[in-house]
Design a protein around this motif. Structure first.
Motif, PDB file in Angstrom:
ATOM      1  N   PRO A 204       0.814  -1.209   0.000  1.00 25.70           N
ATOM      2  CA  PRO A 204       0.000   0.000   0.000  1.00 25.70           C
ATOM      3  C   PRO A 204       0.852   1.266   0.000  1.00 25.70           C
ATOM      4  N   VAL A 205       0.253   2.333  -0.447  1.00 26.56           N
ATOM      5  CA  VAL A 205       0.850   3.647  -0.285  1.00 26.56           C
ATOM      6  C   VAL A 205       0.648   4.019   1.175  1.00 26.56           C
ATOM      7  N   ILE A 206       1.716   4.426   1.835  1.00 25.09           N
ATOM      8  CA  ILE A 206       1.616   4.816   3.241  1.00 25.09           C
ATOM      9  C   ILE A 206       1.771   6.329   3.318  1.00 25.09           C
ATOM     10  N   ASP A 207       0.723   6.976   3.773  1.00 27.66           N
ATOM     11  CA  ASP A 207       0.708   8.426   3.909  1.00 27.66           C
ATOM     12  C   ASP A 207       1.050   8.770   5.354  1.00 27.66           C
ATOM     13  N   PHE A 208       2.205   9.414   5.546  1.00 24.09           N
ATOM     14  CA  PHE A 208       2.652   9.772   6.887  1.00 24.09           C
ATOM     15  C   PHE A 208       2.341  11.220   7.203  1.00 24.09           C
ATOM     16  N   ALA A 209       1.902  11.450   8.430  1.00 22.30           N
ATOM     17  CA  ALA A 209       1.775  12.799   8.970  1.00 22.30           C
ATOM     18  C   ALA A 209       2.490  12.783  10.320  1.00 22.30           C
ATOM     19  N   VAL A 210       3.282  13.792  10.576  1.00 24.72           N
ATOM     20  CA  VAL A 210       4.013  13.886  11.836  1.00 24.72           C
ATOM     21  C   VAL A 210       3.538  15.135  12.557  1.00 24.72           C
ATOM     22  N   GLU A 211       2.967  14.930  13.740  1.00 29.21           N
ATOM     23  CA  GLU A 211       2.470  16.048  14.541  1.00 29.21           C
ATOM     24  C   GLU A 211       3.125  16.091  15.919  1.00 29.21           C
ATOM     25  N   GLY A 212       4.136  15.308  16.108  1.00 32.72           N
ATOM     26  CA  GLY A 212       4.848  15.305  17.383  1.00 32.72           C
ATOM     27  C   GLY A 212       6.326  15.550  17.126  1.00 32.72           C
ATOM     28  N   ALA A 213       6.872  16.587  17.718  1.00 37.11           N
ATOM     29  CA  ALA A 213       8.258  16.973  17.468  1.00 37.11           C
ATOM     30  C   ALA A 213       9.261  15.882  17.847  1.00 37.11           C
ATOM     31  N   LEU A 214       8.936  15.062  18.837  1.00 37.98           N
ATOM     32  CA  LEU A 214       9.871  14.028  19.276  1.00 37.98           C
ATOM     33  C   LEU A 214      10.141  12.979  18.201  1.00 37.98           C
ATOM     34  N   TRP A 215       9.245  12.844  17.218  1.00 39.44           N
ATOM     35  CA  TRP A 215       9.454  11.863  16.152  1.00 39.44           C
ATOM     36  C   TRP A 215      10.676  12.192  15.306  1.00 39.44           C
TER      37      TRP A 215
ATOM     38  N   SER B 190      -3.033   5.540   6.230  1.00 40.45           N
ATOM     39  CA  SER B 190      -2.527   6.771   6.839  1.00 40.45           C
ATOM     40  C   SER B 190      -1.943   6.437   8.203  1.00 40.45           C
ATOM     41  N   ILE B 191      -0.750   6.963   8.457  1.00 36.90           N
ATOM     42  CA  ILE B 191      -0.113   6.789   9.765  1.00 36.90           C
ATOM     43  C   ILE B 191       0.197   8.174  10.308  1.00 36.90           C
ATOM     44  N   LEU B 192      -0.339   8.449  11.494  1.00 34.11           N
ATOM     45  CA  LEU B 192      -0.089   9.706  12.186  1.00 34.11           C
ATOM     46  C   LEU B 192       0.856   9.435  13.343  1.00 34.11           C
ATOM     47  N   LEU B 193       1.999  10.097  13.308  1.00 28.60           N
ATOM     48  CA  LEU B 193       2.979  10.015  14.388  1.00 28.60           C
ATOM     49  C   LEU B 193       2.772  11.251  15.248  1.00 28.60           C
ATOM     50  N   THR B 194       2.342  11.029  16.487  1.00 33.97           N
ATOM     51  CA  THR B 194       1.931  12.151  17.316  1.00 33.97           C
ATOM     52  C   THR B 194       2.489  12.024  18.726  1.00 33.97           C
ATOM     53  N   ASP B 195       1.892  12.764  19.646  1.00 32.80           N
ATOM     54  CA  ASP B 195       2.358  12.762  21.032  1.00 32.80           C
ATOM     55  C   ASP B 195       1.247  12.280  21.964  1.00 32.80           C
ATOM     56  N   ASP B 196       1.591  12.175  23.226  1.00 35.13           N
ATOM     57  CA  ASP B 196       0.648  11.655  24.212  1.00 35.13           C
ATOM     58  C   ASP B 196      -0.619  12.498  24.325  1.00 35.13           C
ATOM     59  N   GLU B 197      -0.483  13.810  24.261  1.00 33.27           N
ATOM     60  CA  GLU B 197      -1.651  14.675  24.419  1.00 33.27           C
ATOM     61  C   GLU B 197      -2.651  14.471  23.285  1.00 33.27           C
ATOM     62  N   ALA B 198      -2.161  14.425  22.068  1.00 32.52           N
ATOM     63  CA  ALA B 198      -3.066  14.254  20.923  1.00 32.52           C
ATOM     64  C   ALA B 198      -3.731  12.881  20.936  1.00 32.52           C
ATOM     65  N   ILE B 199      -2.964  11.836  21.260  1.00 32.33           N
ATOM     66  CA  ILE B 199      -3.568  10.503  21.269  1.00 32.33           C
ATOM     67  C   ILE B 199      -4.517  10.348  22.451  1.00 32.33           C
TER      68      ILE B 199
END
Length: 163
Positions: free
Chosen positions: A5-16, A48-57
């Protein structure tokens, strides 16, 4: 022949930024999961994969599961048949929780995140662990996929100072 599959990444956590290879881990994990599960996918399917932080999750976990606390991974399967979907759905992963769990379980961050990607993907394609038999089947498949990637059994109990 399996479809990658095409994997669409979004990063919303600076620690990533500390884990820049995560897209490669995800591609390998999902490719192996498709191979080992034998699942047939639409050739144009996306994830879609969202890499985020504890607050957002935590907010997502409260909104969708009624649990007002952070978690390591959430999966949101798209509706419809797995074989015909244009999108399998979304996987959301929280950096801080993954980092804490990896340390507590004496795993590398890479191994733990890769496991969670596999776990999340399997949820997107219909696996679950609500019933004991389902959990055993899902965990067995996870072990097989991760072993093929050179990652130890994620369910083995490890204790600091004990080999």
């Amino acid at each position: 022949m399996s479809t990658q599959p095409v994997i669409d990444f979004a990063v919303e956590g600076a620690l990533w930024a500390n884990a820049p290879d995560t897209p490669g881990w995800a591609a390998a994990a999902i490719g192996e999961a498709i191979l080992k599960s034998g699942i047939k996918l639409n050739p144009d399917v996306e994830i879609s994969i969202l890499l985020t932080d504890d607050e957002a999750i935590r907010e997502l976990n409260a909104q969708w599961r009624g649990k007002d606390q952070p978690t390591n991974v959430l999966s949101f399967p798209a509706p419809g048949s797995v074989e015909t979907r244009q999108s399998l759905g979304d996987i959301v992963i929280a950096y801080e929780t993954c980092e804490r769990e990896a340390g507590a379980e004496l795993k590398t961050f890479q191994a733990h995140v890769t496991h969670l990607i596999v776990h999340g993907f399997l949820h997107l394609v219909g696996y679950d662990h609500e019933e004991e038999a389902e959990a055993l089947a899902m965990e067995s498949l996870e072990r097989e996929i991760l072993s093929a990637l050179g990652i130890d059994d994620p369910y083995a109990i490890r204790v600091a100072g004990v080999e």
